[in-house]
Design an enzyme around this catalytic site. Structure first.
Site, PDB file in Angstrom:
ATOM      1  N   HIS A  10      58.850  16.334  34.612  1.00  0.00           N
ATOM      2  CA  HIS A  10      57.862  15.288  34.827  1.00  0.00           C
ATOM      3  C   HIS A  10      57.941  14.773  36.264  1.00  0.00           C
ATOM      4  CE1 HIS A  10      57.290  14.112  30.306  1.00  0.00           C
ATOM      5  NE2 HIS A  10      56.812  15.307  30.611  1.00  0.00           N
ATOM      6  N   GLU A  12      58.171  11.724  37.510  1.00  0.00           N
ATOM      7  CA  GLU A  12      59.180  10.682  37.739  1.00  0.00           C
ATOM      8  C   GLU A  12      60.575  11.278  37.860  1.00  0.00           C
ATOM      9  OE1 GLU A  12      55.758   8.940  35.404  1.00  0.00           O
ATOM     10  OE2 GLU A  12      57.026  10.724  35.277  1.00  0.00           O
ATOM     11  N   CYS A  71      58.752   8.338  30.337  1.00  0.00           N
ATOM     12  CA  CYS A  71      59.425   8.553  29.055  1.00  0.00           C
ATOM     13  C   CYS A  71      60.918   8.732  29.303  1.00  0.00           C
ATOM     14  CB  CYS A  71      58.853   9.778  28.339  1.00  0.00           C
ATOM     15  SG  CYS A  71      59.348  11.352  29.075  1.00  0.00           S
ATOM     16  N   CYS A 100      63.301  10.605  32.359  1.00  0.00           N
ATOM     17  CA  CYS A 100      62.671   9.955  33.509  1.00  0.00           C
ATOM     18  C   CYS A 100      63.160   8.522  33.685  1.00  0.00           C
ATOM     19  CB  CYS A 100      61.152   9.976  33.346  1.00  0.00           C
ATOM     20  SG  CYS A 100      60.436  11.622  33.199  1.00  0.00           S
TER      21      CYS A 100
END
EC number: 3.5.4.-
Length: 374
Positions: A92, A94, A126, A133
């Protein structure tokens, strides 16, 4: 600090390649340059619409996109950029930005003037096992207590009960929000949409920015606001005026259906506004303090002032009882006055005895008021 990325300078900004991606992923179109800065951070409007669900409400999709801004203590912009997810390695945005010895760690290490990090993401962060993250963001902020983080998102990611990881993600969001005021979590709404379009979308200027908001987008923003407040146990101190009273009454049925079904499950082409209802509902963001709102009555409905009508019956003369007029009422004094009245025969008496006056006593009784008895 050992660098974990390679930054390549371009005409509009830089593209960043992390070192641990030794080979390209055939299933990811953004590999290996998932981090871009400057004007390289702009995306086409079609991609922004499909990812963020603007101006339509959000619908299920797997792409993650995060725009970011790095600002100084005086709010001056130092750097802007974007980070996209990798579908090949299942990372992801992040996680790429906030990992230990990662990109933001290196940027702050070389520029100590950075004091504010602002994220504009299509999904809330999440903390699922493959990504972690929020854990990386939490540890990053512990290492830089002088840096603040503001996270804005267009939809919540895997926080509904139908997802097995919803409880874990909700708990992680609570932990991240506990760092307030260093951290703030808010949905994207109102004029912030236009600011993101101007900063991060290609071929967009102030005159070409779509002004009206679709009702589905407004409802999604309101849902995100109250949902994130319930997750982090925060009380909304401000009330937004995104809908006028008239439009709000018209959309009550749509709001009830919105709570029961997924957000915006239909594509924009499949949406057809009903007759008599304007599909372009303007959004006006108003922040009103609770102290300025009129008092709210809780419990029973407050009593309204009653109008009392008194009916007066006309008195009939036959119902009156008149007391004897000859008898004066008790307690009323009788005044006796002695007057000298000239007699009719005085002329004859005067002839005999020049003048003669006869005393007569005249009793004058005051008028008796008629006493009315009901």
């Amino acid at each position: 600090m050992e660098p974990l990325y390679e930054e390549i300078l371009t005409q509009g900004g830089t593209i960043v390649k992390p070192y641990y991606w030794l080979s390209l992923s055939l299933g990811c179109t953004n590999c290996p340059y998932h981090i871009r800065t400057g004007e390289e951070a702009r995306v086409p409007y079609t991609e922004f619409h499909q990812t963020f669900g603007f101006p339509w409400s959000t619908y299920p999709q797997t792409k993650h996109l995060t725009f970011y801004e790095l600002r100084s203590s005086s709010k001056n912009l130092i750097q802007k950029g974007l980070a996209s997810n990798c579908t090949g390695s299942h990372n992801h945005p992040e996680a790429m930005l906030f990992e230990k010895n990662g990109y933001l760690d290196a940027v702050i290490f070389h520029n100590s003037n950075i004091r504010h990090i602002i994220l504009y993401s299509n999904n809330s962060p999440c903390n699922e096992a493959k990504h972690c993250c929020i854990s990386k963001m939490y540890n990053f902020l512990m290492n830089y207590p002088e840096v603040t983080l503001s996270v804005f998102f267009s939809q919540l990611y895997h926080t509904e009960k139908q997802f097995p990881t919803s409880a874990w993600n909700r708990k992680a969001l609570q932990s991240l929000a506990s760092l307030w005021p260093q951290v703030t979590l808010s949905p994207i709404c109102g004029g912030l949409w236009h600011a993101i379009l101007e900063k991060f979308v290609s071929n967009i200027s102030g005159s070409t920015v779509p002004q009206p908001f679709i009702a589905g987008r407004i409802l999604a923003d309101r849902y995100n606001t109250y949902e994130i407040n319930s997750i982090i146990a925060a009380k909304p101190y401000f009330t937004d005026g995104l809908l006028s009273r008239q439009k709000e009454n018209q959309n009550r049925e749509a709001w009830a259906a919105f709570e029961k079904h997924p957000l915006g499950s239909a594509a924009p082409a499949q949406r057809q506004p009903t007759r008599g209802q304007d599909p372009r509902t303007p959004a006006v963001l108003m922040l009103v303090s609770n102290r300025d709102l009129p008092p709210i009555h809780v419990g029973s409905t407050p009593q309204k002032p009653r109008t009392v009508v008194r009916h007066l019956n006309m008195l009939q003369l036959s119902s009156f009882k008149v007391k004897d007029v000859k008898k004066p009422p008790s307690g009323r004094p009788v005044e006796e006055v002695e007057v000298m009245k000239e007699s009719a025969r005085s002329q004859k008496a005067n002839k005999k005895n020049r003048s003669q006056w006869k005393k007569q006593t005249l009793v004058i009784k005051p008028r008796i008021c008629r006493l009315l008895e009901r």
